[in-house]
Design an enzyme around this catalytic site. Structure first.
Site, short mmCIF file in Angstrom:
data_model
loop_
_atom_site.label_atom_id
_atom_site.label_comp_id
_atom_site.label_asym_id
_atom_site.label_seq_id
_atom_site.Cartn_x
_atom_site.Cartn_y
_atom_site.Cartn_z
CG ASP A 59 -13.01 -80.50 -8.23
OD1 ASP A 59 -13.49 -80.10 -7.15
OD2 ASP A 59 -11.84 -80.92 -8.35
CB SER A 126 8.23 -80.56 -9.91
OG SER A 126 9.06 -79.44 -9.67
CE1 TYR A 151 5.64 -77.51 -7.17
CE2 TYR A 151 3.34 -78.02 -7.64
CZ TYR A 151 4.68 -77.97 -8.04
OH TYR A 151 5.04 -78.38 -9.29
CE LYS A 155 3.54 -81.41 -9.22
NZ LYS A 155 2.50 -81.91 -10.16
CG ASN A 180 13.08 -73.74 -13.48
OD1 ASN A 180 13.60 -74.72 -12.94
ND2 ASN A 180 12.70 -72.67 -12.78
#
Ligand code: WQD
Length: 341
Positions: A59, A126, A151, A155, A180
């Site tokens: 982790d 992204s 989310y 980024k 995508n």
């Protein structure tokens, strides 16, 4: 042999990137805690490449575990960092998990790079950072819009952390903004493994076509586009993976001057949802059941990449077509057990 750490390397883009790095002669170490992946992906990577990467179930958001793991790899030539939680909807429900996991793991890895500045660092970003861009195609210089989800914010903040850390320490990084990613490796040994009901379009299409889900719901048919459905830049995951090899080679060659270089990874072509459905049906010969449904909150109308910078600077372009991605995604779906996950 140049050794590269691929965090999240048992995930969708991570596993395809591990395959391409191995194919280019890199040694690959994978750190993945199976929070959104399966250990069997390692068998797929080995079947394709004939090599079985070292895998650590760690982790990276745990500072002690991350430091202890990295202490065992002082000789990393590079780190390709995919490991992050990435479900937009879940991030709205569990923002603290997303900030802790996505930003904590990034900081722990960058502490290592600050102490080993020769280690190249690639950050998985992204197109979501652009929100609804003011003009299309979207260039890397397009303004960053307020994130639509925690989310997306991880980024944006992640890129800011890179900028501050590379300023304070003598290392460089590359951030790759994916549009995508779709499809699967043509061998059908690795692909997308969405856990639960797929949120993304293409895995829902293939599961619906396989009879694992009901008809596809097309979210909205009244957008200001050529057929009323949203436009996205769907790019084959193998093209995305190859871009990472080009980027890591660029860093290892010492090219580039900016502390953080940013590149869009897209095809430069936008496709509507209906065009994706048509491409799937042409590529597979399978008739898809679908119907129109209300718009989905948070969807932007259209997003597709300006790909000039990646072509000019990385020497990389997407080469695989939408139909090829659909055929590969379908072949992968047919290789999976029939029961929905
Ligand atoms: C694409 C289009 C939907 C499902 C997301 C993340 C982004 C990135 C890529 C990680 C949209 C429509 C979808 C369905 C539909 N992920 N759709 N029916 O939202 O563009 O991007 O994945 O970095 O951050 O936001 O991808 O595949 O969810 O949607 O009509 O059942 O398909 O409305 O227009 P998206 P998507």
């Amino acid at each position: 042999m140049r050794k590269v750490l691929v965090t999240g390397g048992l995930g969708f883009i991570g596993s395809h990137t591990a395959v391409e790095l191995l194919g280019r002669g890199f040694a690959v170490v994978i750190a993945d805690n199976l929070s959104n992946s399966r250990a069997e992906v390692l068998d797929g990577i080995a079947a394709i490449t004939g090599q079985r990467p070292v895998w650590a179930n760690v982790d990276l958001a745990d500072p002690v575990a991350c430091r202890s793991f990295l202490a065992g790899h002082p000789d990393l030539a590079g780190i390709v960092h995919f490991a992050a939680s990435k479900a937009v909807g879940e991030s709205v429900q569990k923002p603290l998990l997303y900030y802790r996991n996505n930003l904590g793991s990034l900081c722990h890895l960058l502490e290592h790079v600050a102490a080993h500045p020769a280690c190249a660092f690639l950050f998985s970003s992204s197109c979501t950072v652009y929100g609804q861009a003011d003009s299309l195609p979207i260039r890397e210089t397009a303004p960053i819009k307020p994130a639509e989800s925690p989310y997306g914010n991880t980024k944006q903040i992640g890129e800011e952390i890179l900028r501050d850390a590379t300023k304070a320490h003598s290392f460089r990084a590359i951030a790759l903004r994916y549009f995508n990613p779709i499809g699967a490796h043509p061998s059908a040994r690795i692909g997308e493994l969405p856990l639960g009901v797929p949120q993304n379009l293409v895995p829902f299409i293939t599961q619906s076509a396989a009879g694992l889900r009901g008809p596809l719901e097309v979210f909205g048919n009244d957008y200001p586009t050529r057929d009323g459905t949203c436009i996205r830049d769907y790019i084959h995951v193998v093209d995305i993976a190859l871009a990472h090899v080009y980027a890591i080679e660029r860093m290892l060659a010492g090219a580039g001057t900016e502390p953080v270089e940013v590149f869009n990874l897209g095809t430069g072509t936008g496709s509507t949802v209906l065009e994706v459905i048509a491409a799937f049906e042409r590529a597979t010969g399978v008739k898809l059941r679908w119907s129109f449904a209300p718009r989905r909150a948070g969807d932007v109308v259209a997003a597709y990449a300006d790909t000039q910078k990646a072509a000019a600077v990385l020497g990389w372009r997407a080469e695989r077509s939408l139909e090829q991605a659909m055929a590969d995604a379908w072949r992968w779906q047919q290789s999976l057990p029939r029961a929905p996950q």
